[in-house]
Design a protein around this motif. Structure first.
Motif, PDB file in Angstrom:
ATOM      1  N   TRP A  69     -12.902  -6.527  -3.193  1.00 25.18           N
ATOM      2  CA  TRP A  69     -12.920  -7.153  -1.868  1.00 25.18           C
ATOM      3  C   TRP A  69     -14.125  -6.679  -1.064  1.00 25.18           C
ATOM      4  N   ARG A  70     -14.462  -5.383  -1.140  1.00 27.53           N
ATOM      5  CA  ARG A  70     -15.651  -4.884  -0.427  1.00 27.53           C
ATOM      6  C   ARG A  70     -16.918  -5.525  -0.974  1.00 27.53           C
ATOM      7  N   ALA A  71     -17.000  -5.689  -2.286  1.00 27.00           N
ATOM      8  CA  ALA A  71     -18.170  -6.347  -2.879  1.00 27.00           C
ATOM      9  C   ALA A  71     -18.283  -7.785  -2.371  1.00 27.00           C
ATOM     10  N   TRP A  72     -17.159  -8.490  -2.319  1.00 27.98           N
ATOM     11  CA  TRP A  72     -17.146  -9.860  -1.809  1.00 27.98           C
ATOM     12  C   TRP A  72     -17.566  -9.882  -0.342  1.00 27.98           C
ATOM     13  N   GLU A  73     -17.049  -8.964   0.471  1.00 28.63           N
ATOM     14  CA  GLU A  73     -17.397  -8.904   1.900  1.00 28.63           C
ATOM     15  C   GLU A  73     -18.896  -8.657   2.075  1.00 28.63           C
ATOM     16  N   ARG A  74     -19.455  -7.719   1.315  1.00 30.18           N
ATOM     17  CA  ARG A  74     -20.899  -7.446   1.407  1.00 30.18           C
ATOM     18  C   ARG A  74     -21.708  -8.660   0.968  1.00 30.18           C
ATOM     19  N   PHE A  75     -21.265  -9.313  -0.083  1.00 34.50           N
ATOM     20  CA  PHE A  75     -21.983 -10.478  -0.605  1.00 34.50           C
ATOM     21  C   PHE A  75     -22.011 -11.601   0.423  1.00 34.50           C
ATOM     22  N   GLN A  76     -20.862 -11.935   0.985  1.00 34.53           N
ATOM     23  CA  GLN A  76     -20.822 -13.061   1.918  1.00 34.53           C
ATOM     24  C   GLN A  76     -21.488 -12.743   3.256  1.00 34.53           C
ATOM     25  N   ALA A  77     -21.772 -11.477   3.523  1.00 31.34           N
ATOM     26  CA  ALA A  77     -22.458 -11.097   4.754  1.00 31.34           C
ATOM     27  C   ALA A  77     -23.979 -11.243   4.641  1.00 31.34           C
ATOM     28  N   ARG A  78     -24.465 -11.498   3.444  1.00 32.48           N
ATOM     29  CA  ARG A  78     -25.915 -11.650   3.251  1.00 32.48           C
ATOM     30  C   ARG A  78     -26.428 -12.857   4.024  1.00 32.48           C
ATOM     31  N   ARG A  79     -27.659 -12.782   4.502  1.00 35.07           N
ATOM     32  CA  ARG A  79     -28.209 -13.887   5.298  1.00 35.07           C
ATOM     33  C   ARG A  79     -28.464 -15.145   4.466  1.00 35.07           C
ATOM     34  N   ASN A  80     -28.590 -15.000   3.162  1.00 36.36           N
ATOM     35  CA  ASN A  80     -28.847 -16.157   2.309  1.00 36.36           C
ATOM     36  C   ASN A  80     -27.580 -16.634   1.587  1.00 36.36           C
ATOM     37  N   VAL A  81     -26.420 -16.200   2.079  1.00 35.33           N
ATOM     38  CA  VAL A  81     -25.137 -16.658   1.547  1.00 35.33           C
ATOM     39  C   VAL A  81     -24.372 -17.291   2.702  1.00 35.33           C
ATOM     40  N   GLN A  82     -23.957 -18.513   2.501  1.00 33.47           N
ATOM     41  CA  GLN A  82     -23.231 -19.237   3.536  1.00 33.47           C
ATOM     42  C   GLN A  82     -21.822 -19.553   3.054  1.00 33.47           C
ATOM     43  N   VAL A  83     -20.830 -19.052   3.769  1.00 37.63           N
ATOM     44  CA  VAL A  83     -19.437 -19.401   3.509  1.00 37.63           C
ATOM     45  C   VAL A  83     -19.059 -20.373   4.618  1.00 37.63           C
ATOM     46  N   THR A  84     -18.900 -21.619   4.241  1.00 36.42           N
ATOM     47  CA  THR A  84     -18.746 -22.667   5.249  1.00 36.42           C
ATOM     48  C   THR A  84     -17.292 -23.106   5.408  1.00 36.42           C
ATOM     49  N   PRO A  85     -16.915 -23.447   6.631  1.00 35.57           N
ATOM     50  CA  PRO A  85     -15.565 -23.969   6.850  1.00 35.57           C
ATOM     51  C   PRO A  85     -15.443 -25.388   6.305  1.00 35.57           C
ATOM     52  N   VAL A  86     -14.225 -25.835   6.174  1.00 37.34           N
ATOM     53  CA  VAL A  86     -13.985 -27.222   5.769  1.00 37.34           C
ATOM     54  C   VAL A  86     -14.050 -28.073   7.046  1.00 37.34           C
ATOM     55  N   THR A  87     -15.169 -28.736   7.223  1.00 39.92           N
ATOM     56  CA  THR A  87     -15.383 -29.585   8.397  1.00 39.92           C
ATOM     57  C   THR A  87     -14.761 -30.961   8.158  1.00 39.92           C
ATOM     58  N   ASN A  88     -14.725 -31.763   9.203  1.00 42.41           N
ATOM     59  CA  ASN A  88     -14.234 -33.143   9.035  1.00 42.41           C
ATOM     60  C   ASN A  88     -15.090 -33.904   8.039  1.00 42.41           C
TER      61      ASN A  88
END
Length: 173
Positions: A66-85
């Motif tokens: 989980w910490r590895a995932w948290e660090r990964f998704q915090a990178r400026r070149n990684v975008q975790v996007t919401p499900v928009t309309n």
């Protein structure tokens, strides 16, 4: 595609889980590590959906994962996007397209599941250069996988969907 430095890849849940669990049973797990390295050295950009975050959490990851995932998704070149309309509408259009094909010919496979449609729709809406997936790719006799949608999705959107090994070759990472 332009050079790897300009590439934006969409990574699905299976890709992330392979990386987090250090799954070495797949033949192209080495390529996952190569793509992760390319992302972590800012050679390529990565996009994924908040659905990935939910699916990773559902897999009861250990604290280190989980910490590895948290660090990964915090990178400026990684975008975790919401499900928009827009993403939800595109996912519904994808699912409906393949359902109409099955309705016309019941021998055809069922459309991809809702999470897979959201992953594909996110890659389309965010204009990713390609989507990386480990989905079974034709091995499920009943339902389509994202890999089977490679090329033109729902007869409308161009999207390269491939396994990590093909992506590392195309991106030269």
């Amino acid at each position: 595609m332009a050079g790897a430095a300009n590439a934006t890849i969409y990574i699905d849940t299976n890709f992330v889980l392979d990386w987090l669990t250090h799954n070495h049973t797949r033949s192209d797990s080495h390529d996952v590590a190569g793509l992760i390295t390319a992302i972590c050295t800012d050679k390529i950009k990565a996009v994924t959906s908040v659905i990935t975050k939910i699916e990773v959490l559902a897999c009861k990851t250990d604290p280190t994962m989980w910490r590895a995932w948290e660090r990964f998704q915090a990178r400026r070149n990684v975008q975790v996007t919401p499900v928009t309309n827009s993403i939800a509408d595109t996912a519904m259009e994808i699912r409906d397209y393949y359902q109409r094909i099955r309705d016309a010919d019941p021998s055809q496979k069922k459309p991809p599941g809702v999470p897979d449609c959201i992953h594909v729709a996110t890659a389309i809406v965010l204009k990713c250069d390609e989507m990386i997936s480990f989905d079974r790719g034709g091995m499920d006799p009943k339902s389509l996988s994202p890999l089977e949608l490679n090329g033109t999705v729902a007869g409308k959107w161009p999207l390269k969907i491939q396994r990590p090994i093909a992506a590392t070759r195309a991106l030269h990472v």
